[in-house]
Design an enzyme around this catalytic site. Structure first.
Site, PDB file in Angstrom:
ATOM      1  N   ASP A  66      38.524  40.547  46.590  1.00 18.20           N
ATOM      2  CA  ASP A  66      38.799  39.114  46.569  1.00 18.20           C
ATOM      3  C   ASP A  66      40.158  38.822  45.935  1.00 18.20           C
ATOM      4  O   ASP A  66      40.605  37.671  45.913  1.00 18.20           O
ATOM      5  CB  ASP A  66      37.682  38.334  45.889  1.00 18.20           C
ATOM      6  CG  ASP A  66      37.434  38.757  44.452  1.00 18.20           C
ATOM      7  OD1 ASP A  66      38.146  39.649  43.955  1.00 18.20           O
ATOM      8  OD2 ASP A  66      36.508  38.195  43.822  1.00 18.20           O
ATOM      9  N   SER A  67      40.832  39.872  45.480  1.00 21.56           N
ATOM     10  CA  SER A  67      42.234  39.749  45.063  1.00 21.56           C
ATOM     11  C   SER A  67      43.109  39.246  46.202  1.00 21.56           C
ATOM     12  O   SER A  67      44.245  38.807  45.978  1.00 21.56           O
ATOM     13  CB  SER A  67      42.760  41.093  44.553  1.00 21.56           C
ATOM     14  OG  SER A  67      42.457  42.138  45.464  1.00 21.56           O
ATOM     15  N   ASP A 105      34.259  42.769  48.786  1.00 23.09           N
ATOM     16  CA  ASP A 105      33.872  41.956  47.634  1.00 23.09           C
ATOM     17  C   ASP A 105      33.038  40.760  48.065  1.00 23.09           C
ATOM     18  O   ASP A 105      33.361  40.082  49.051  1.00 23.09           O
ATOM     19  CB  ASP A 105      35.115  41.432  46.913  1.00 23.09           C
ATOM     20  CG  ASP A 105      35.532  42.304  45.747  1.00 23.09           C
ATOM     21  OD1 ASP A 105      34.746  43.186  45.331  1.00 23.09           O
ATOM     22  OD2 ASP A 105      36.650  42.107  45.237  1.00 23.09           O
ATOM     23  N   LYS A 135      30.618  44.689  47.013  1.00 24.34           N
ATOM     24  CA  LYS A 135      30.854  44.832  45.573  1.00 24.34           C
ATOM     25  C   LYS A 135      30.637  43.489  44.914  1.00 24.34           C
ATOM     26  O   LYS A 135      31.020  42.452  45.452  1.00 24.34           O
ATOM     27  CB  LYS A 135      32.271  45.317  45.282  1.00 24.34           C
ATOM     28  CG  LYS A 135      32.557  45.482  43.777  1.00 24.34           C
ATOM     29  CD  LYS A 135      33.889  46.162  43.513  1.00 24.34           C
ATOM     30  CE  LYS A 135      35.078  45.257  43.717  1.00 24.34           C
ATOM     31  NZ  LYS A 135      35.121  44.126  42.737  1.00 24.34           N
ATOM     32  N   GLU A 137      30.523  41.497  40.826  1.00 24.16           N
ATOM     33  CA  GLU A 137      30.891  41.587  39.418  1.00 24.16           C
ATOM     34  C   GLU A 137      29.718  41.168  38.536  1.00 24.16           C
ATOM     35  O   GLU A 137      28.965  40.259  38.886  1.00 24.16           O
ATOM     36  CB  GLU A 137      32.083  40.675  39.120  1.00 24.16           C
ATOM     37  CG  GLU A 137      33.338  41.036  39.879  1.00 24.16           C
ATOM     38  CD  GLU A 137      34.501  40.084  39.581  1.00 24.16           C
ATOM     39  OE1 GLU A 137      35.546  40.232  40.234  1.00 24.16           O
ATOM     40  OE2 GLU A 137      34.361  39.209  38.687  1.00 24.16           O
ATOM     41  N   GLU A 204      37.075  47.904  34.910  1.00 24.04           N
ATOM     42  CA  GLU A 204      38.411  47.314  34.880  1.00 24.04           C
ATOM     43  C   GLU A 204      38.787  46.817  33.485  1.00 24.04           C
ATOM     44  O   GLU A 204      37.995  46.171  32.798  1.00 24.04           O
ATOM     45  CB  GLU A 204      38.506  46.136  35.859  1.00 24.04           C
ATOM     46  CG  GLU A 204      39.884  45.477  35.855  1.00 24.04           C
ATOM     47  CD  GLU A 204      40.083  44.432  36.925  1.00 24.04           C
ATOM     48  OE1 GLU A 204      41.187  43.839  36.976  1.00 24.04           O
ATOM     49  OE2 GLU A 204      39.149  44.196  37.720  1.00 24.04           O
TER      50      GLU A 204
END
Length: 288
Positions: A66-67, A105, A135, A137, A204
């Site tokens: 999602d960056s 993501d 993925k 978080e 991270e």
């Protein structure tokens, strides 16, 4: 496209959209999980077909992160990224790759409300992209969601430590785990996600000793980004690693200087247009 036989094939020599097929087999989630403690896994972000084509032979995994909200769309953070963005770019990266496992993501707001919400959105991403896994978080609080997804056939990569989607809670992108209490909590988050069935885990922006401890304690491979060389693999945002941005985080090493290369090429193109040396005879069509 050739029609010389009953089987239709793409003329990949003239098509930008289709990569040249390779004899490599695409890596699977079980094979990635089996790399725990073995040769380090290589992962980079990818958002487009062409970048996927270039990175695929060298990477074990391509992360449609999602960056892309910041790298592609110029957003200030990842919170505004949508399911539609992730689905479109995820499908492009799958089309551009043959070897690497593609991980997509789940954007902010697509999985936090309930395990059922997470399943609906994760299954949509896998259906629309053809990716191998999603993925998400988070830590202990999301472990039941990871277990729910994995028990229903959706492979999940976890992400602990500095979690960019929580930027509003964290107050920025600073290194995590400076206090003993936070360090302990991050390790507990990682163990919970691994026990819930995550097949791999991004760590991270944490102090190195935390990443080492997690890598030693969890059953799944760990993928470091600003973590430790002792993780089971590494990931970077490709555009950072390639030198397309001037400002990058401390944990980035620039393996290229493509920003300068692109600017030089554009400068030469602009000069050629303005002095009418481009297009030249080689680029023009004349009567036979």
């Amino acid at each position: 496209m050739s029609t010389n036989s009953k089987t239709l094939t793409f003329d990949t020599s003239t098509s930008r959209a289709n990569p040249t097929p390779s004899p490599m087999k695409r890596l699977t989630v079980p094979r990635i999980r089996q790399q725990k403690g073995k040769e380090p896994l290589v992962m980079l972000t990818a958002y487009t077909v062409r970048m996927a084509q270039l990175m695929d032979p060298h990477c074990d995994m391509l992360l449609v992160g999602d960056s892309l909200g910041q790298v592609i769309y110029g957003l200030p953070h990842t919170v505004a990224v949508t399911m539609e963005m992730m689905a479109a770019h995820g499908a492009a990266v799958v089309r551009g790759s043959y070897h690497a496992a593609v991980i997509v993501d789940m954007p902010f707001g697509s999985y936090e409300a309930s395990a059922e919400q997470a399943f609906v959105n994760a299954s949509r991403l896998l259906k629309e992209t053809g990716a191998a896994a999603v993925k998400l978080e988070g830590g202990k609080v999301l472990a039941p969601t990871v277990e729910f997804l994995t028990s229903r056939g959706i492979p999940v990569m976890a992400h602990v430590g500095l979690t960019p989607q929580a930027v509003n809670i964290l107050g920025g992108y600073g290194v995590r785990g400076k206090s003993p209490e936070e360090a302990k909590s991050i390790v507990e988050d990682a163990i919970a996600m691994s026990d819930a069935g995550a097949f791999a885990m991004v760590i991270e922006g944490v102090l190195e000793h935390i990443a080492i401890e997690i890598t030693q304690k969890v059953a799944c491979p760990t993928i470091g980004i600003g973590a430790s060389a002792q993780c089971d693999g590494q990931v970077l945002v490709a555009e950072d690693m390639l030198g397309l941005f001037d400002r990058v985080p401390k944990f980035v090493k620039k393996f290229g200087n493509m920003g300068v290369s692109v600017e030089d090429a554009v400068r030469q193109y602009a000069a050629g247009v303005r002095d009418r040396s481009f297009p030249g005879p080689e680029q023009l069509y004349q009567p036979a």
